[in-house]
Design an enzyme around this catalytic site. Structure first.
Site, PDB file in Angstrom:
ATOM      1  N   GLU A   1      20.458  24.330  35.588  1.00 39.63           N
ATOM      2  CA  GLU A   1      22.003  24.601  34.914  1.00 39.63           C
ATOM      3  C   GLU A   1      22.835  23.684  35.830  1.00 39.63           C
ATOM      4  O   GLU A   1      23.845  23.272  35.465  1.00 39.63           O
ATOM      5  CB  GLU A   1      22.014  26.140  36.015  1.00 39.63           C
ATOM      6  CG  GLU A   1      21.289  27.397  35.352  1.00 39.63           C
ATOM      7  CD  GLU A   1      21.243  27.549  33.889  1.00 39.63           C
ATOM      8  OE1 GLU A   1      22.320  26.890  33.231  1.00 39.63           O
ATOM      9  OE2 GLU A   1      20.608  28.241  33.085  1.00 39.63           O
TER      10      GLU A   1
ATOM     11  N   ASN B   1      25.543  21.190  33.743  1.00 42.87           N
ATOM     12  CA  ASN B   1      26.998  21.245  34.225  1.00 42.87           C
ATOM     13  C   ASN B   1      27.565  20.008  34.297  1.00 42.87           C
ATOM     14  O   ASN B   1      28.519  19.669  33.718  1.00 42.87           O
ATOM     15  CB  ASN B   1      27.009  22.310  35.306  1.00 42.87           C
ATOM     16  CG  ASN B   1      27.184  23.841  34.712  1.00 42.87           C
ATOM     17  OD1 ASN B   1      27.159  23.849  33.622  1.00 42.87           O
ATOM     18  ND2 ASN B   1      27.143  24.603  35.873  1.00 42.87           N
TER      19      ASN B   1
ATOM     20  N   ARG C   1      28.149  27.630  24.667  1.00 42.17           N
ATOM     21  CA  ARG C   1      27.811  27.987  25.871  1.00 42.17           C
ATOM     22  C   ARG C   1      27.819  29.298  26.270  1.00 42.17           C
ATOM     23  O   ARG C   1      28.573  29.841  25.677  1.00 42.17           O
ATOM     24  CB  ARG C   1      28.393  27.000  26.940  1.00 42.17           C
ATOM     25  CG  ARG C   1      28.810  25.488  26.661  1.00 42.17           C
ATOM     26  CD  ARG C   1      27.342  24.769  26.537  1.00 42.17           C
ATOM     27  NE  ARG C   1      26.606  25.176  27.672  1.00 42.17           N
ATOM     28  CZ  ARG C   1      25.375  24.899  27.725  1.00 42.17           C
ATOM     29  NH1 ARG C   1      24.571  24.210  26.796  1.00 42.17           N
ATOM     30  NH2 ARG C   1      24.609  24.978  28.715  1.00 42.17           N
TER      31      ARG C   1
END
Lengths: 117, 148
Positions: B48, B52, B107
C-alpha cells in the site's frame, strides 16, 4: 507477470480464476481481460474464483469494485468463492462482503447464480 | 535477539517494484520467525505504502525513487516508506476510509485504512512539494516463545 487470469464461459456466467498476486502492477490486466470477456461473451454474471490468489492489496479491491459496478449497470451479479484468509480480511475491512456474496467453491457459487438468473 | 538490525532499500518508482519491495521486506522480517498472517499483514502494508508513493507521490514518473528503511529492535519491526514526490495536502482527508483523489483510476481509497489496521503503529508525515514519509511498526509475536 506474477498474475494469471483464466476465463471460462459457462452458460451466461463468466468464471474468472486469478492465480498469483493482484496488486497495482497486475490490476490493469485483470481489468482489461474481464471487461472484454464480459462484453464479448455477453455474460450476465461473474464468479471470481480466488483459490490460488496468493496476495491482494487495495488495488485489487479497486479493480473488483470496478467490475462489480460494470456488471451492476448491466443488471448482472458478481459473487466470489474460495477466498483465503488474507484476502478475506481485506474484503471484510472494506465492507465488500455487503455487496459481494461469498461461497465456499465454484459449484456452490454457480448454484447460487442459477437460482437468481 | 535484542541487537538492532537495519536495512535500507531504494528503488525506482515503477509498479514492477511493488512485488519486489514487499518480498524483500518479508525476507528481512523473516528472521523474527513471524506467522504467515503477520507476514501477509506486513507485505500488504508495504504494498500500500509503495503503491501510494508511485501513484500519488510521483504520479507515474518512474524517475522518482522510493526508499524503505527497516529496523528490527527486539521483537518490533519499524518500517519507513519515503518518497520525494508531491506530498499530501490534507493528510486527515487522505486517511478517511474510501477517500481517493484518483477515482478514475479505480482506486479503492482503502490504502491508509489497511495500513492502520494491519500494523500496530502508523504515522504519516507529508508536506506539499516535499514528499511523504509513512512510518509503521509491528510487533512480531515470535512462535519460539510458545515453546520456551
Amino acid at each position: 507477470m506474477s498474475l494469471q487470469v483464466e476465463l471460462e464461459h459457462y452458460r451466461n456466467v463468466l468464471i474468472v480464476r486469478l492465480r498469483g498476486e493482484l496488486d497495482h502492477h497486475t490490476a490493469d490486466v485483470v481489468r482489461f481481460k474481464m471487461e472484454e470477456a464480459i462484453l464479448r461473451g455477453n455474460s450476465d454474471h461473474v464468479i471470481l474464483s480466488l483459490k490460488e490468489l496468493l496476495f491482494m492489496d487495495s488495488s485489487g479491491l479497486g479493480v473488483i469494485l470496478g467490475r462489480y459496478k460494470q456488471l451492476k449497470a448491466r443488471g448482472g451479479k458478481m459473487v466470489v468463492c474460495d477466498v483465503n484468509q488474507g484476502v478475506y480480511r481485506l474484503f471484510e475491512l472494506s465492507g465488500l462482503f455487503k455487496i459481494l456474496p461469498i461461497h465456499d467453491n465454484e459449484r456452490l457459487a454457480l448454484t447460487s447464480l442459477e437460482v437468481v438468473s | 535477539m535484542n541487537a538492532r538490525n537495519e536495512m535500507t532499500l531504494t528503488f525506482s518508482a515503477r509498479s514492477e517494484n511493488e512485488a519486489f519491495a514487499r518480498v524483500t521486506v518479508a525476507a528481512f522480517v523473516s528472521q523474527l520467525d513471524p506467522t504467515l498472517e503477520e507476514l501477509n499483514d506486513l507485505k500488504t502494508a508495504v504494498s500500500e505504502a509503495v503503491t501510494n508513493a508511485i501513484i500519488h507521490g510521483y504520479e507515474g514518473d518512474s524517475s522518482g525513487m522510493v526508499t524503505i528503511e527497516g529496523i528490527i529492535e527486539g521483537d518490533v519491526v519499524r518500517l519507513i516508506v519515503k518518497d520525494k514526490g508531491r506530498g499530501i495536502e490534507d493528510v486527515e482527508l487522505a486517511r478517511q476510509p474510501l477517500y481517493t483523489s484518483k477515482p478514475e483510476m479505480e482506486r479503492s481509497g482503502m490504502g491508509f485504512t489497511i495500513m492502520e489496521n494491519f500494523m500496530d503503529g502508523f504515522d504519516v508525515s507529508s508536506e506539499p512539494g516535499n514528499g511523504t514519509a509513512i512510518a509503521m511498526t509491528k510487533r512480531i509475536e515470535s512462535k519460539k516463545a510458545l515453546f520456551n
